[in-house]
Motif scaffolding. Structure first.
Motif, PDB file in Angstrom:
ATOM      1  N   LEU A 169      13.537   9.787 -23.805  1.00 59.09           N
ATOM      2  CA  LEU A 169      12.143  10.060 -23.479  1.00 59.09           C
ATOM      3  C   LEU A 169      11.839   9.436 -22.120  1.00 59.09           C
ATOM      4  O   LEU A 169      12.144   8.256 -21.895  1.00 59.09           O
ATOM      5  N   SER A 170      11.284  10.222 -21.221  1.00 63.02           N
ATOM      6  CA  SER A 170      10.948   9.687 -19.899  1.00 63.02           C
ATOM      7  C   SER A 170       9.570  10.175 -19.483  1.00 63.02           C
ATOM      8  O   SER A 170       9.127  11.255 -19.887  1.00 63.02           O
ATOM      9  N   GLN A 171       8.903   9.356 -18.680  1.00 68.61           N
ATOM     10  CA  GLN A 171       7.526   9.666 -18.283  1.00 68.61           C
ATOM     11  C   GLN A 171       7.307   9.271 -16.826  1.00 68.61           C
ATOM     12  O   GLN A 171       7.714   8.181 -16.405  1.00 68.61           O
ATOM     13  N   LYS A 172       6.686  10.167 -16.080  1.00 69.26           N
ATOM     14  CA  LYS A 172       6.305   9.849 -14.707  1.00 69.26           C
ATOM     15  C   LYS A 172       5.029   9.015 -14.737  1.00 69.26           C
ATOM     16  O   LYS A 172       4.076   9.347 -15.426  1.00 69.26           O
ATOM     17  N   LEU A 173       5.062   7.922 -13.998  1.00 67.20           N
ATOM     18  CA  LEU A 173       3.890   7.045 -13.927  1.00 67.20           C
ATOM     19  C   LEU A 173       3.157   7.334 -12.623  1.00 67.20           C
ATOM     20  O   LEU A 173       3.687   7.170 -11.539  1.00 67.20           O
ATOM     21  N   CYS A 174       1.928   7.820 -12.775  1.00 71.51           N
ATOM     22  CA  CYS A 174       1.160   8.225 -11.602  1.00 71.51           C
ATOM     23  C   CYS A 174      -0.316   7.987 -11.872  1.00 71.51           C
ATOM     24  O   CYS A 174      -0.694   7.410 -12.893  1.00 71.51           O
ATOM     25  N   ALA A 175      -1.161   8.462 -10.986  1.00 61.59           N
ATOM     26  CA  ALA A 175      -2.600   8.213 -11.100  1.00 61.59           C
ATOM     27  C   ALA A 175      -3.189   8.788 -12.372  1.00 61.59           C
ATOM     28  O   ALA A 175      -4.140   8.256 -12.931  1.00 61.59           O
TER      29      ALA A 175
ATOM     30  N   ASN B 209      -2.118   8.769 -15.381  1.00 62.67           N
ATOM     31  CA  ASN B 209      -2.045   7.875 -16.528  1.00 62.67           C
ATOM     32  C   ASN B 209      -2.187   6.402 -16.128  1.00 62.67           C
ATOM     33  O   ASN B 209      -1.775   5.508 -16.865  1.00 62.67           O
ATOM     34  N   GLU B 210      -2.741   6.176 -14.963  1.00 68.25           N
ATOM     35  CA  GLU B 210      -3.063   4.825 -14.493  1.00 68.25           C
ATOM     36  C   GLU B 210      -1.838   3.917 -14.434  1.00 68.25           C
ATOM     37  O   GLU B 210      -1.928   2.705 -14.636  1.00 68.25           O
ATOM     38  N   ASP B 211      -0.689   4.517 -14.165  1.00 70.38           N
ATOM     39  CA  ASP B 211       0.548   3.750 -14.009  1.00 70.38           C
ATOM     40  C   ASP B 211       0.898   2.927 -15.242  1.00 70.38           C
ATOM     41  O   ASP B 211       1.465   1.835 -15.139  1.00 70.38           O
ATOM     42  N   LYS B 212       0.564   3.424 -16.414  1.00 69.33           N
ATOM     43  CA  LYS B 212       0.895   2.699 -17.638  1.00 69.33           C
ATOM     44  C   LYS B 212       1.094   3.675 -18.778  1.00 69.33           C
ATOM     45  O   LYS B 212       0.771   4.870 -18.679  1.00 69.33           O
ATOM     46  N   GLY B 213       1.650   3.182 -19.863  1.00 74.42           N
ATOM     47  CA  GLY B 213       1.894   4.038 -21.019  1.00 74.42           C
ATOM     48  C   GLY B 213       2.353   3.224 -22.204  1.00 74.42           C
ATOM     49  O   GLY B 213       2.319   1.988 -22.205  1.00 74.42           O
TER      50      GLY B 213
ATOM     51  N   LYS C  34       0.816  -1.212   0.000  1.00 78.93           N
ATOM     52  CA  LYS C  34       0.000   0.000   0.000  1.00 78.93           C
ATOM     53  C   LYS C  34       0.850   1.263   0.000  1.00 78.93           C
ATOM     54  O   LYS C  34       0.329   2.375  -0.036  1.00 78.93           O
ATOM     55  N   LYS C  35       2.160   1.083   0.006  1.00 83.36           N
ATOM     56  CA  LYS C  35       3.075   2.214   0.035  1.00 83.36           C
ATOM     57  C   LYS C  35       3.061   2.938  -1.304  1.00 83.36           C
ATOM     58  O   LYS C  35       3.043   2.314  -2.366  1.00 83.36           O
ATOM     59  N   ASP C  36       3.062   4.272  -1.268  1.00 80.59           N
ATOM     60  CA  ASP C  36       3.146   5.064  -2.489  1.00 80.59           C
ATOM     61  C   ASP C  36       4.593   5.107  -2.971  1.00 80.59           C
ATOM     62  O   ASP C  36       5.526   5.258  -2.173  1.00 80.59           O
ATOM     63  N   HIS C  37       4.763   4.983  -4.294  1.00 80.01           N
ATOM     64  CA  HIS C  37       6.106   5.012  -4.874  1.00 80.01           C
ATOM     65  C   HIS C  37       6.171   6.094  -5.950  1.00 80.01           C
ATOM     66  O   HIS C  37       5.184   6.334  -6.670  1.00 80.01           O
ATOM     67  N   THR C  38       7.320   6.718  -6.050  1.00 78.35           N
ATOM     68  CA  THR C  38       7.581   7.633  -7.155  1.00 78.35           C
ATOM     69  C   THR C  38       8.240   6.830  -8.272  1.00 78.35           C
ATOM     70  O   THR C  38       9.338   6.292  -8.104  1.00 78.35           O
ATOM     71  N   VAL C  39       7.533   6.718  -9.407  1.00 77.14           N
ATOM     72  CA  VAL C  39       7.980   5.826 -10.484  1.00 77.14           C
ATOM     73  C   VAL C  39       8.125   6.612 -11.781  1.00 77.14           C
ATOM     74  O   VAL C  39       7.263   7.416 -12.140  1.00 77.14           O
ATOM     75  N   GLU C  40       9.226   6.350 -12.496  1.00 81.72           N
ATOM     76  CA  GLU C  40       9.471   7.000 -13.785  1.00 81.72           C
ATOM     77  C   GLU C  40      10.068   5.981 -14.735  1.00 81.72           C
ATOM     78  O   GLU C  40      10.958   5.204 -14.369  1.00 81.72           O
TER      79      GLU C  40
END
Length: 627
Positions: A372-378, A380-384, A314-320
């Motif tokens: 090219l880099s992208q932050k994955l967060c709410a 974009n539903e953690d996807k791309g 349940k921990k929040d993560h900063t993901v890129e």
């Protein structure tokens, strides 16, 4: 032996037809529940993305993040994929960074370099570090045409043989430890390269800069102080060109830890990898537009990979997520363009296009790397998705006419438009691929075992990736490999195409041969073995006609199309030619004496005659029923 090959092909065709009925029963019972892959297929080598014959990306086994993917030619596709989780980097694609820094730069990377040279053989030991070259000529490299040439040469090379010594100073060889060292070079025509007397490489004509890693043994020969790169070159005609230097790996992503592979699964439409990156799970799916059945996308030079992160905590993560493509490694130095179009961020170098959703995506170009880099967060539903497109530059000539690719037969479309079309509906496209994979998976395992499924899937991907799909002058669908209209290669592809119900491709392989034989200039009683080399269809390349094989194969392949479509119409259009080829085989059976030994030889022409005539007799039966 060819007789065994024929038996396997015939058996494969029968298995495919029977299994097709079984798979349809399973397909009808398919529900909308979530698709689960059944097989865990992991071929030893297969095509990840079928884009164009020039740029189709292959992978060896499960090595996605152990080495770089390769192109069909064997050349490296220099892409690095990283996932940063709470600041820690995990590499899920590619090897360590391909960024390189010069120890001894090429002429195109600097204003030139000083070297000693001789046009005459200088005697034994000329390549050694200790050799005395004080009486040699001195000139500024690169060597070649100094005016009006595509490459920055500074000293004229005007003889057949050429010997060059380049002195390189290394202040501290310890900086080379745990780093890869590369020799970069360009040469017209032939080169042998040495380092301090040790042999490094030998190659022929290279009009673009080549790069080859030095072995650990070669690197160990480098010493503190003066070192010598020595090259022997030979020019067999035209302008000579020579440039060479040394480069060292720059570990930009040295802190990246290889992600842990949890699963690899190669299906008919896509390949899936699942990696563990710390507390985050990353799923990567590679999908080729050309494999689509729902939409008319045959020959589209676009592929994409989707990415999605999941975590059980349940921990929040900063993901890129980050993708780095070294365009200099692929093309030599090229300009990189970037722009935003309809919510998509594009980057282009040479003929290669990359694109990601513009929102939350950053772009940079460092040392000719597209990043090219992208932050994955709410949001974009953690996807791309990363889109990859490529536009072949050569013009295809057929019977004096220019044929355009199927995706751009009117000459008005652009690769970036295709990419946006795919990107805007990639989730729908991916869902359709899941359904198709379910169907083909069942069919493959009903037709054979896991080995059969792996081979069939690999063969299908390889076929799509190695062929060009064009529109003929009369708007027919033509399908070409590198050797145009190669009847033998077409015959080998037919079982796989039949399995996947690709009668369009089957006819696309045959129609160019039929059209070629209908031309007034073709007067032989049998079809050609091939009709030229890409990009020009002109005349047969193979010196031998292989007449019996070509005639028999064309008859058998036409029969396969008729039986697959359950319609004689295709054979009826070409009936005159089919009869001509059957008569040729019949005459050869009557007039020729085939040695018994040939029945055990790969060129067993009598067996080919029998199989070809048997196929023709089936066509005759179909024709009577058709009437």
């Amino acid at each position: 032996m060819e007789i065994r090959t024929h038996i396997r092909l015939v058996v494969a065709w029968r298995i495919i037809i029977i299994s097709g009925i079984i798979s349809l029963i399973y397909a009808c019972s398919y529900s909308d529940k979530k698709i689960s892959h059944l097989s865990g297929i992991a071929p030893s080598e297969h095509t990840l993305l079928a884009i164009t014959p020039d740029v189709s990306i292959k992978v060896i086994g499960d090595s996605l993040n152990k080495s770089y993917p390769q192109l069909r030619t064997g050349k490296v596709f220099p892409i690095t994929g990283l996932l940063r989780v709470d600041g820690k980097a995990y590499r899920f694609m590619g090897d360590d960074s391909l960024r390189i820094s010069p120890l001894a730069p090429l002429s195109e990377d600097t204003i030139g370099w000083m070297g000693k040279y001789s046009f005459l053989y200088p005697g034994k030991g000329w390549e050694l570090r200790e050799y005395d070259d004080s009486l040699w000529n001195e000139g500024n490299g690169a060597f070649g045409p100094t005016k009006g040439y595509y490459y920055p040469a500074h000293t004229l090379w005007g003889a057949e043989n050429f010997y060059v010594r380049r002195h390189i100073k290394v202040d501290n060889k310890d900086v080379l430890k745990n780093h890869k060292v590369y020799a970069r070079y360009v040469c017209d025509d032939q080169i042998k390269l040495f380092c301090n007397g040790g042999f490094l490489l030998e190659n022929g004509f290279t009009h673009r800069t080549k790069c080859q890693r030095l072995t650990d043994e070669a690197v160990s020969q480098i010493v503190d102080g003066d070192n010598v790169l020595a090259a022997y070159c030979r020019n067999t005609g035209g302008a000579g060109l020579l440039d060479f230097g040394l480069y060292i790996e720059n570990k930009t992503y040295a802190d990246a830890e290889p992600a842990t592979l949890k699963k690899m699964d190669a299906q008919a439409m896509q390949t899936q990898f699942i990696f563990q990156c710390g507390e985050v799970e990353l799923q990567i799916d590679f999908v080729s537009s050309s494999l689509s059945e729902k939409w008319d996308m045959t020959g589209w030079p676009v592929g994409f990979l989707t990415y999605q992160v999941r975590t059980e905590s349940k921990k929040d993560h900063t993901v890129e997520v980050l993708f780095d493509v070294d365009t200099e490694w692929m093309f030599g130095k090229r300009k990189v363009d970037s722009w935003v179009d309809k919510d998509w961020r594009f980057a282009k170098s040479d003929s290669l296009y990359l694109a990601m959703v513009a929102d939350e995506t950053t772009f940079s170009c460092e040392d000719n790397h597209i990043i090219l880099s992208q932050k994955l967060c709410a949001s974009n539903e953690d996807k791309g998705v990363l889109l990859i497109g490529y536009e072949e530059g050569q013009t295809f000539l057929y019977s004096g006419e220019t044929l355009r690719p199927l995706w751009d037969k009117n000459g008005t479309r652009e690769v970036k438009e295709l990419m946006m079309s795919v990107g805007d509906r990639y989730q729908e496209f991916k869902a359709e691929c899941d359904k198709l994979d379910y169907r083909w998976n069942i069919k493959a395992f009903q037709a054979g075992n896991k080995a059969f499924a792996e081979q069939t899937i690999s063969d299908y991907r390889n076929f799509i990736s190695s062929h060009r799909f064009v529109s003929s002058p009369d708007n027919k669908f033509f399908c070409f490999g590198d050797t145009l209209g190669n009847v033998r290669e077409a015959y080998k592809s037919f079982p796989t195409l039949l399995f996947f119900n690709r009668t369009d491709c089957m006819k696309g392989l045959l129609d160019p041969v039929f059209a070629y034989c209908a031309d007034i200039h073709w007067v032989k009683k049998y079809p050609p073995y091939d009709i030229g080399l890409y990009p020009i269809a002109s005349k047969q390349v193979k010196l031998e006609d292989c007449a019996i094989e070509a005639a028999a194969n064309m008859l058998m392949m036409t029969t396969a199309v008729v039986e697959a479509e359950q319609d004689f119409g295709y054979a009826d259009v070409h009936w005159e030619q089919l009869c001509l080829w059957a008569n040729y085989l019949q005459e050869r059976m009557k007039k020729e004496t085939f040695p018994v030994s040939e029945l055990l030889d790969e060129k067993d022409e009598r067996v080919k005659c029998v199989l070809g005539l048997k196929a023709y007799h089936k066509l005759v039966q179909w024709r009577k029923a058709y009437e």
